[in-house]
Enzyme design. Structure first.
Site, PDB file in Angstrom:
ATOM      1  N   LYS A 133       0.862  -1.190   0.000  1.00 21.99           N
ATOM      2  CA  LYS A 133       0.000   0.000   0.000  1.00 21.99           C
ATOM      3  C   LYS A 133       0.904   1.248   0.000  1.00 21.99           C
ATOM      4  CE  LYS A 133      -3.943   2.255   0.863  1.00 21.99           C
ATOM      5  NZ  LYS A 133      -4.917   2.427  -0.214  1.00 21.99           N
ATOM      6  N   CYS A 180      -3.024   8.221  -7.940  1.00 20.09           N
ATOM      7  CA  CYS A 180      -4.241   8.143  -7.130  1.00 20.09           C
ATOM      8  C   CYS A 180      -5.143   9.313  -7.532  1.00 20.09           C
ATOM      9  CB  CYS A 180      -3.898   8.201  -5.644  1.00 20.09           C
ATOM     10  SG  CYS A 180      -5.361   8.043  -4.609  1.00 20.09           S
ATOM     11  N   LYS A 206       3.879   4.609 -11.713  1.00 22.25           N
ATOM     12  CA  LYS A 206       2.507   4.117 -11.935  1.00 22.25           C
ATOM     13  C   LYS A 206       1.652   5.226 -12.532  1.00 22.25           C
ATOM     14  CE  LYS A 206      -1.282   1.678  -9.670  1.00 22.25           C
ATOM     15  NZ  LYS A 206      -1.698   0.976  -8.454  1.00 22.25           N
TER      16      LYS A 206
HETATM   17  C1  LIG Z   1      -9.592   0.088  -2.379  1.00 17.47           C
HETATM   18  C2  LIG Z   1      -8.444   0.405  -3.288  1.00 17.47           C
HETATM   19  C3  LIG Z   1      -7.317   1.060  -2.775  1.00 17.47           C
HETATM   20  C4  LIG Z   1      -6.246   1.369  -3.615  1.00 17.47           C
HETATM   21  N1  LIG Z   1      -5.145   1.973  -3.081  1.00 17.47           N
HETATM   22  C5  LIG Z   1      -4.061   2.222  -3.877  1.00 17.47           C
HETATM   23  C6  LIG Z   1      -2.867   2.768  -3.339  1.00 17.47           C
HETATM   24  O1  LIG Z   1      -2.735   3.032  -2.136  1.00 17.47           O
HETATM   25  N2  LIG Z   1      -1.839   3.002  -4.197  1.00 17.47           N
HETATM   26  C7  LIG Z   1      -1.905   2.717  -5.535  1.00 17.47           C
HETATM   27  O2  LIG Z   1      -0.940   2.937  -6.271  1.00 17.47           O
HETATM   28  N3  LIG Z   1      -3.032   2.175  -6.063  1.00 17.47           N
HETATM   29  C8  LIG Z   1      -4.096   1.926  -5.275  1.00 17.47           C
HETATM   30  N4  LIG Z   1      -5.223   1.340  -5.823  1.00 17.47           N
HETATM   31  C9  LIG Z   1      -5.275   1.061  -7.271  1.00 17.47           C
HETATM   32  C10 LIG Z   1      -4.924  -0.403  -7.591  1.00 17.47           C
HETATM   33  O3  LIG Z   1      -3.613  -0.729  -7.193  1.00 17.47           O
HETATM   34  C11 LIG Z   1      -5.074  -0.702  -9.115  1.00 17.47           C
HETATM   35  O4  LIG Z   1      -4.187   0.126  -9.833  1.00 17.47           O
HETATM   36  C12 LIG Z   1      -6.491  -0.473  -9.636  1.00 17.47           C
HETATM   37  O5  LIG Z   1      -7.461  -0.753  -8.669  1.00 17.47           O
HETATM   38  C13 LIG Z   1      -6.799  -1.319 -10.875  1.00 17.47           C
HETATM   39  O6  LIG Z   1      -6.554  -2.690 -10.672  1.00 17.47           O
HETATM   40  P1  LIG Z   1      -7.675  -3.748 -10.162  1.00 17.47           P
HETATM   41  O7  LIG Z   1      -8.825  -3.714 -11.150  1.00 17.47           O
HETATM   42  O8  LIG Z   1      -6.955  -5.076 -10.126  1.00 17.47           O
HETATM   43  O9  LIG Z   1      -8.082  -3.290  -8.811  1.00 17.47           O
HETATM   44  C14 LIG Z   1      -6.299   1.019  -4.997  1.00 17.47           C
HETATM   45  C15 LIG Z   1      -7.441   0.372  -5.497  1.00 17.47           C
HETATM   46  C16 LIG Z   1      -8.502   0.048  -4.665  1.00 17.47           C
HETATM   47  C17 LIG Z   1      -9.696  -0.658  -5.230  1.00 17.47           C
END
Ligand SMILES: Cc1cc2nc3c(=O)[nH]c(=O)nc-3n(C[C@H](O)[C@H](O)[C@H](O)COP(=O)(O)O)c2cc1C
Length: 366
Positions: free
Chosen positions: A44, A138, A176
């Site tokens: 995270k 983010c 990212k």
């Molecule tokens: C609840 C939640 C919290 C997230 N927190 C972060 C974070 O702290 N840092 C980050 O780079 N991406 C964060 N993301 C983004 C995810 O790492 C990812 O890039 C995005 O959700 C797309 O992938 P997925 O469809 O597999 O979730 C978060 C996503 C979700 C759903």
């Protein structure tokens, strides 16, 4: 089957990584996922001052299929980690001590300040993590403090801040990307100019998950109000695949790509790898299905490789990229194929397959 792959000099036991978010929110959950078979994790996102991070409840919203209720889209308004950096530094050390062969990537984010970015880079690097992921993406909350996608939306800032980190980093640096831009190639190239070794794509897409028709309040609703949040899960996969392929076709060969967005099955993983990703990250999928989902990912990838005769994951990376073209070329290929078909259809061998009068009519122009 050996599913390992070496990326930017780091050996990943397999290409499956927890994406930054709840699945990597502390050392205990990361350890559990390593035990379950994940090759690595992006923790995270951490910053120097966690006290500034205050999360709200509720902070998630789901979009369900009209047919069977399956979750196909997911919105969050969660911020980065609210845990103190000192705690994280200790946990990074512990994870690397307990799991030296698993890959631990620290996701870092700071305000627009060179000193802060470089301090964060130095203290985290000292713990022995394998690589950095710079969170320029983010899309909510942090932007009000000029952090996250506020940087990823401006290529000049992306390049500058990546440069600050690569000046002091001795380990690989991935940047990212936010998908909330017109052309993903611009911020990604800027990060590469700043010295990034890899690009992670994508973070979440700005969204409003829905409106409660009883209360008339948009969701997720916190004390009656909301803000647009980040969209993830199955529904974003086609957008992520498009962006990953665009990056793979445009970035220097040595720049690695970590594919993210809507991955839930081995089939999804293989698509990302075919389009140029050498690792993949999964966040929402793990939140909805649990860490054991990695069993299907491993079995499915191994089965695909056996069936298709691939001996290493590296061999699959970018295998489908040569089949992107321009629309103009699709049209000329189609015309050419039609001409060829017409020619084939009039070969003498085919006369026996149809009635002779029918064949004669077919070849007659009046
Ligand atoms: C609840 C939640 C919290 C997230 N927190 C972060 C974070 O702290 N840092 C980050 O780079 N991406 C964060 N993301 C983004 C995810 O790492 C990812 O890039 C995005 O959700 C797309 O992938 P997925 O469809 O597999 O979730 C978060 C996503 C979700 C759903």
């Amino acid at each position: 089957m050996d599913l390992s792959i070496t990326v930017n000099g780091i050996k990943f036991p397999n290409p499956f990584l927890l994406g930054s978010g709840p699945p990597g929110t502390n050392a205990r959950v990361i350890a559990k996922s390593f035990d379950a078979g994940w090759g690595g994790a992006v923790a995270k996102t951490v910053s120097l001052e966690s006290s500034k991070v205050v999360n709200v409840v509720p902070r998630y919203g789901k979009l369900r299929s009209r047919n069977n209720g399956e979750v196909i889209g997911f919105e969050n308004i969660e911020l980065i980690s609210d845990r103190p950096i000192e705690v994280w530094l200790e946990e990074f050390r512990q994870i690397k001590k307990d799991y030296p062969d698993h890959v631990l990537i620290a996701s870092i984010m700071e305000e627009y300040d060179k000193g802060r970015w470089q301090e964060l880079t130095r203290v985290v690097q000292d713990t022995g993590v394998d690589a950095f992921e710079l969170n320029f993406s983010c899309p909510h909350g942090m932007t009000e403090r000029k952090m996250g996608s506020e940087m990823g939306e401006h290529p000049d800032l992306t390049e500058e801040v990546t440069g600050w980190v690569t000046e002091v980093a001795k380990i690989p640096v991935w940047a990212k990307m936010t998908p909330n831009i017109t052309n993903i190639k611009e911020p990604a190239s800027a990060a590469v100019r700043g010295g990034a070794n890899g690009i992670s794509a994508i973070n979440t897409i700005l969204s409003v998950i829905g409106v409660n028709l009883d209360t008339l309040r948009p969701m997720p609703t916190v004390e009656g109000y909301t803000v647009p949040g980040g969209y993830s899960s199955q529904a974003v996969k086609p957008i992520a695949l498009r962006m990953v392929s665009q990056l793979a076709l445009s970035l220097p060969k040595e720049t690695s790509i970590s594919g993210i967005g809507g991955i839930e099955t081995a089939h999804d993983v293989i698509e990302f790898i075919l389009l140029g990703a050498s690792t993949v990250q999964i966040c929402t999928g793990v939140m909805l299905k649990g860490v054991k989902m990695v069993d299907e990912l491993q079995e499915g990838l191994a089965k695909f490789m056996t069936e298709k005769g691939f001996h290493s994951v590296q061999e699959i990376v970018g295998k489908s990229l040569p089949y992107f073209s321009t629309h103009m070329e699709l049209v000329s290929r189609m015309k050419e194929a039609k001409r060829h078909k017409a020619g084939e259809a009039s070969r003498d061998n085919e006369w026996a397959q149809k009635d002779i009068t029918e064949k004669t009519a077919e070849l007659t122009s009046n």
